[in-house]
Design an enzyme around this catalytic site. Sequence first.
Site, PDB file in Angstrom:
ATOM      1  N   PHE A  55       3.986  21.806 -13.116  1.00  0.00           N
ATOM      2  CA  PHE A  55       3.719  22.614 -11.932  1.00  0.00           C
ATOM      3  C   PHE A  55       2.981  21.779 -10.874  1.00  0.00           C
ATOM      4  O   PHE A  55       3.405  20.679 -10.555  1.00  0.00           O
ATOM      5  CB  PHE A  55       2.986  23.895 -12.322  1.00  0.00           C
ATOM      6  CG  PHE A  55       3.838  24.845 -13.109  1.00  0.00           C
ATOM      7  CD1 PHE A  55       4.839  25.578 -12.484  1.00  0.00           C
ATOM      8  CD2 PHE A  55       3.669  25.013 -14.479  1.00  0.00           C
ATOM      9  CE1 PHE A  55       5.659  26.446 -13.207  1.00  0.00           C
ATOM     10  CE2 PHE A  55       4.477  25.882 -15.202  1.00  0.00           C
ATOM     11  CZ  PHE A  55       5.472  26.599 -14.567  1.00  0.00           C
ATOM     12  N   SER A  56       1.863  22.290 -10.359  1.00  0.00           N
ATOM     13  CA  SER A  56       1.225  21.637  -9.211  1.00  0.00           C
ATOM     14  C   SER A  56       0.495  20.342  -9.557  1.00  0.00           C
ATOM     15  O   SER A  56       0.018  19.653  -8.647  1.00  0.00           O
ATOM     16  CB  SER A  56       0.268  22.606  -8.522  1.00  0.00           C
ATOM     17  OG  SER A  56       1.005  23.598  -7.840  1.00  0.00           O
ATOM     18  N   LEU A  57       0.414  20.001 -10.822  1.00  0.00           N
ATOM     19  CA  LEU A  57      -0.063  18.659 -11.158  1.00  0.00           C
ATOM     20  C   LEU A  57       0.883  17.618 -10.549  1.00  0.00           C
ATOM     21  O   LEU A  57       0.503  16.470 -10.311  1.00  0.00           O
ATOM     22  CB  LEU A  57      -0.137  18.509 -12.680  1.00  0.00           C
ATOM     23  CG  LEU A  57      -1.214  17.601 -13.259  1.00  0.00           C
ATOM     24  CD1 LEU A  57      -1.385  17.877 -14.747  1.00  0.00           C
ATOM     25  CD2 LEU A  57      -0.881  16.152 -13.057  1.00  0.00           C
ATOM     26  N   THR A  58       2.122  18.050 -10.271  1.00  0.00           N
ATOM     27  CA  THR A  58       3.092  17.210  -9.560  1.00  0.00           C
ATOM     28  C   THR A  58       2.518  16.703  -8.246  1.00  0.00           C
ATOM     29  O   THR A  58       2.814  15.576  -7.821  1.00  0.00           O
ATOM     30  CB  THR A  58       4.365  18.032  -9.272  1.00  0.00           C
ATOM     31  OG1 THR A  58       4.886  18.560 -10.499  1.00  0.00           O
ATOM     32  CG2 THR A  58       5.437  17.191  -8.588  1.00  0.00           C
ATOM     33  N   LYS A  59       1.720  17.518  -7.574  1.00  0.00           N
ATOM     34  CA  LYS A  59       1.143  17.131  -6.287  1.00  0.00           C
ATOM     35  C   LYS A  59       0.339  15.834  -6.412  1.00  0.00           C
ATOM     36  O   LYS A  59       0.368  14.981  -5.515  1.00  0.00           O
ATOM     37  CB  LYS A  59       0.258  18.253  -5.756  1.00  0.00           C
ATOM     38  CG  LYS A  59       0.993  19.556  -5.427  1.00  0.00           C
ATOM     39  CD  LYS A  59       0.019  20.646  -5.064  1.00  0.00           C
ATOM     40  CE  LYS A  59       0.708  21.898  -4.520  1.00  0.00           C
ATOM     41  NZ  LYS A  59       1.539  22.586  -5.503  1.00  0.00           N
TER      42      LYS A  59
END
Length: 401
Positions: A122-126
């Site tokens: 999820f937002s760890l992708t950022k």
Amino acid sequence: MARTARWMAGGTAVAAAGAGMAWLWRHQEEVAFRRPMNEWTFTHMSTVLPVAAVPAAARVRPLSRGELPPGFTYEFRGTRRTLEQLHERTHTTGFAVLHRGRLVHESHPGRFGGPARRFQLFSLTKSVTSILLGIALTEGALGSLDDKVVTYCPELAGSAYDGPTVADLLDMTSGAGGVEDYEDPQAPVNRLMRAVTGRGSVLDVVRSVDTGADPGTFFNYSTLDSQVLGWVLEGATGLPLARYASERLWSRIGAETDAYYGLSRSRPRTAVGGGSFNATVRDMARVGLLMARGGSFDGEQVVPKEWVERGRGSGKELLRPGALGEQYPAHYGYANQWWTLGGEHRAFTGLGIYGQFLWVDPVADVVVVKTSAWPTAEDPDRDAETVAALSSLVTHLSTAE
């Protein structure tokens, strides 16, 4: 008459099945992300969306092994608990701990977990996108953080993203878009996800949001900002996100397993640079080690030390821990697509909904990766307990010799 009755019954059954499939299609994310189904979904995203592979390194760099000092417990709200209890209470699916570069603990409590299992981050992708942008800046592909976003994404001319700089987006201060509310079907993030799953255009969603504040003046966490940063990276480098990640990051940290980005079903297909990276906990521990060591991996400076420092805290008052706003936990600040933790160590963490963590403490030389399958996208209690546990784990490793 009997034949007619059977035909009618068969027609009714077909109609009911069709209605059921239509309902399932409309509610696919809701069903797939509920417990216990989400444990399967979060480890099988390649069966849910098209993907772009990030191949493993040609030369794998093994992680040396160590032992977690015995006796670890943490306290949360007056009760002392073990690591196993943390996993049970916060639905951990994968867990890895590095101390001084050694893998001192690894476990896979999830029903579909394992050392080679790729987890939806999820937002760890950022935070991964941020690392890639730092590399692109060093290489000169990205000219300056003060460059306007539309320099690299001319298709956003005339939108709310015509004005903000790359730096504004990195710190979630673009001024574009609305509140990241996962419970509101009309929130920009949910409209984005519907477009990703094939119901609309991702570009149209990004172009549709309004300007809510002047760039650089107000923190508003937005996956759309990170989606645009992925496009900025592709525009600057001329390479798809997955290929750039493979050539500039995955190959250089000696990743042992292919990772992948989820792509939109809608065409033109686009990588979800703000929330679709899938990788093993062990390889994400390598990413954490890179950041804990100031951007250096096995003597090679992969990302500039200054870039790593930018992710530990910018010094801007509106981004410090406790200043982000009432809707964000007070223990977090923000900088450069990372959540900052302040304190003497200036530790920082990548975060993803449903309980994904990449915890980096450069002073203690500790990295923790935790993947999870929480019942809901956001859970303040489970977040607070995880922060308490990981903070205690850093102290335990630092003091137990």
